[in-house]
Design a protein around this motif. Structure first.
Motif, PDB file in Angstrom:
ATOM      1  N   GLN A  66       0.840  -1.181   0.000  1.00  0.00           N
ATOM      2  CA  GLN A  66       0.000   0.000   0.000  1.00  0.00           C
ATOM      3  C   GLN A  66       0.880   1.238   0.000  1.00  0.00           C
ATOM      4  O   GLN A  66       1.864   1.312   0.719  1.00  0.00           O
ATOM      5  CB  GLN A  66      -0.883  -0.004   1.239  1.00  0.00           C
ATOM      6  N   SER A  67       0.534   2.175  -0.856  1.00  0.00           N
ATOM      7  CA  SER A  67       1.304   3.412  -0.908  1.00  0.00           C
ATOM      8  C   SER A  67       0.350   4.582  -0.722  1.00  0.00           C
ATOM      9  O   SER A  67      -0.814   4.527  -1.095  1.00  0.00           O
ATOM     10  CB  SER A  67       2.042   3.531  -2.239  1.00  0.00           C
ATOM     11  N   PHE A  68       0.883   5.640  -0.151  1.00  0.00           N
ATOM     12  CA  PHE A  68       0.055   6.785   0.204  1.00  0.00           C
ATOM     13  C   PHE A  68       0.465   8.045  -0.545  1.00  0.00           C
ATOM     14  O   PHE A  68       0.044   9.125  -0.172  1.00  0.00           O
ATOM     15  CB  PHE A  68       0.144   7.041   1.718  1.00  0.00           C
ATOM     16  N   PHE A  70       0.780  10.809  -3.719  1.00  0.00           N
ATOM     17  CA  PHE A  70      -0.228  11.443  -4.567  1.00  0.00           C
ATOM     18  C   PHE A  70      -0.370  10.720  -5.897  1.00  0.00           C
ATOM     19  O   PHE A  70      -1.477  10.534  -6.399  1.00  0.00           O
ATOM     20  CB  PHE A  70       0.139  12.914  -4.787  1.00  0.00           C
ATOM     21  N   LEU A  71       0.762  10.274  -6.475  1.00  0.00           N
ATOM     22  CA  LEU A  71       0.719   9.639  -7.784  1.00  0.00           C
ATOM     23  C   LEU A  71      -0.085   8.348  -7.751  1.00  0.00           C
ATOM     24  O   LEU A  71      -0.895   8.090  -8.647  1.00  0.00           O
ATOM     25  CB  LEU A  71       2.145   9.374  -8.286  1.00  0.00           C
ATOM     26  N   SER A  72       0.116   7.516  -6.729  1.00  0.00           N
ATOM     27  CA  SER A  72      -0.626   6.257  -6.663  1.00  0.00           C
ATOM     28  C   SER A  72      -2.122   6.517  -6.470  1.00  0.00           C
ATOM     29  O   SER A  72      -2.955   5.817  -7.041  1.00  0.00           O
ATOM     30  CB  SER A  72      -0.091   5.381  -5.542  1.00  0.00           C
ATOM     31  N   LYS A  73      -2.456   7.531  -5.682  1.00  0.00           N
ATOM     32  CA  LYS A  73      -3.870   7.856  -5.503  1.00  0.00           C
ATOM     33  C   LYS A  73      -4.471   8.381  -6.806  1.00  0.00           C
ATOM     34  O   LYS A  73      -5.615   8.068  -7.145  1.00  0.00           O
ATOM     35  CB  LYS A  73      -4.026   8.891  -4.394  1.00  0.00           C
ATOM     36  N   PHE A  74      -3.698   9.143  -7.552  1.00  0.00           N
ATOM     37  CA  PHE A  74      -4.181   9.673  -8.827  1.00  0.00           C
ATOM     38  C   PHE A  74      -4.393   8.542  -9.833  1.00  0.00           C
ATOM     39  O   PHE A  74      -5.389   8.524 -10.556  1.00  0.00           O
ATOM     40  CB  PHE A  74      -3.176  10.707  -9.362  1.00  0.00           C
ATOM     41  N   LYS A  75      -3.465   7.578  -9.862  1.00  0.00           N
ATOM     42  CA  LYS A  75      -3.628   6.418 -10.749  1.00  0.00           C
ATOM     43  C   LYS A  75      -4.852   5.598 -10.364  1.00  0.00           C
ATOM     44  O   LYS A  75      -5.603   5.136 -11.221  1.00  0.00           O
ATOM     45  CB  LYS A  75      -2.382   5.539 -10.703  1.00  0.00           C
TER      46      LYS A  75
END
Length: 173
Positions: A66-68, A70-75
């Motif tokens: 799990q990553s927090f 911004f880029l992972s949330k945007f993807k």
């Protein structure tokens, strides 16, 4: 050699029909227990450990940390938008983008739209005062330099440097 009669016994000594039935049940339970133990041992020896190894491999291959950022949330939001049939995620993502853009732009717009305040005038006067101070110090340094040059040109014998003639020529020209 008679026995005592009860509800479960016939009262005759020896092995009667109830005793034979109990012995047969005991042997069936022993056989079933032996078969169950063999099945358990076979399962533990082969299928269980193979299944555990397969599960570990599948978990290792499919596990995503799990990553927090911004880029992972945007993807993730883009993936949700691709699967969304009602386009609500699309409009939500654009709303978030516009919100971020506004957060970046609003302070600059406010600065451009407001008239100068007392603080701005104080900053300008402080800047002007610092410039005047720098000019005054530069003027003082120039006066000292001019006095030094005058002393050097008037008193040739007090200058200890052998190349003073070259300095005089540069200053006078």
């Amino acid at each position: 050699k008679g026995g005592i009669a009860s509800d479960d016994t016939t009262g005759k000594s020896g092995c009667g029909p109830a005793c034979e039935e109990a012995i047969r049940n005991l042997e069936l339970h022993r056989e079933n227990r032996t078969k169950a133990q063999e099945q358990y041992n076979s399962f533990m020896a082969h299928e269980y450990w193979q299944g555990m190894e397969r599960a570990k491999t599948d978990y290792g291959n499919k596990h995503v940390n799990q990553s927090f950022d911004f880029l992972s949330k945007f993807k993730a939001l883009n993936e949700i938008m691709d699967r969304d049939e009602s386009n609500s995620a699309f409009w939500l993502s654009w709303g978030i983008r516009i919100l971020f853009i506004l957060f970046e732009i609003i302070p600059s717009l406010i600065k451009l739209m407001t008239s100068p305040t007392e603080y701005d005038f104080l900053l300008k006067s402080r800047l002007h005062m610092n410039q005047q101070l720098a000019f005054a110090r530069a003027n003082d340094a120039l006066v000292e330099l001019e006095e030094d040059i005058h002393n050097i040109t008037q008193n040739d014998d007090t200058v200890p440097l052998p190349y003073m003639d070259q300095i005089k020529q540069r200053i006078m020209n």
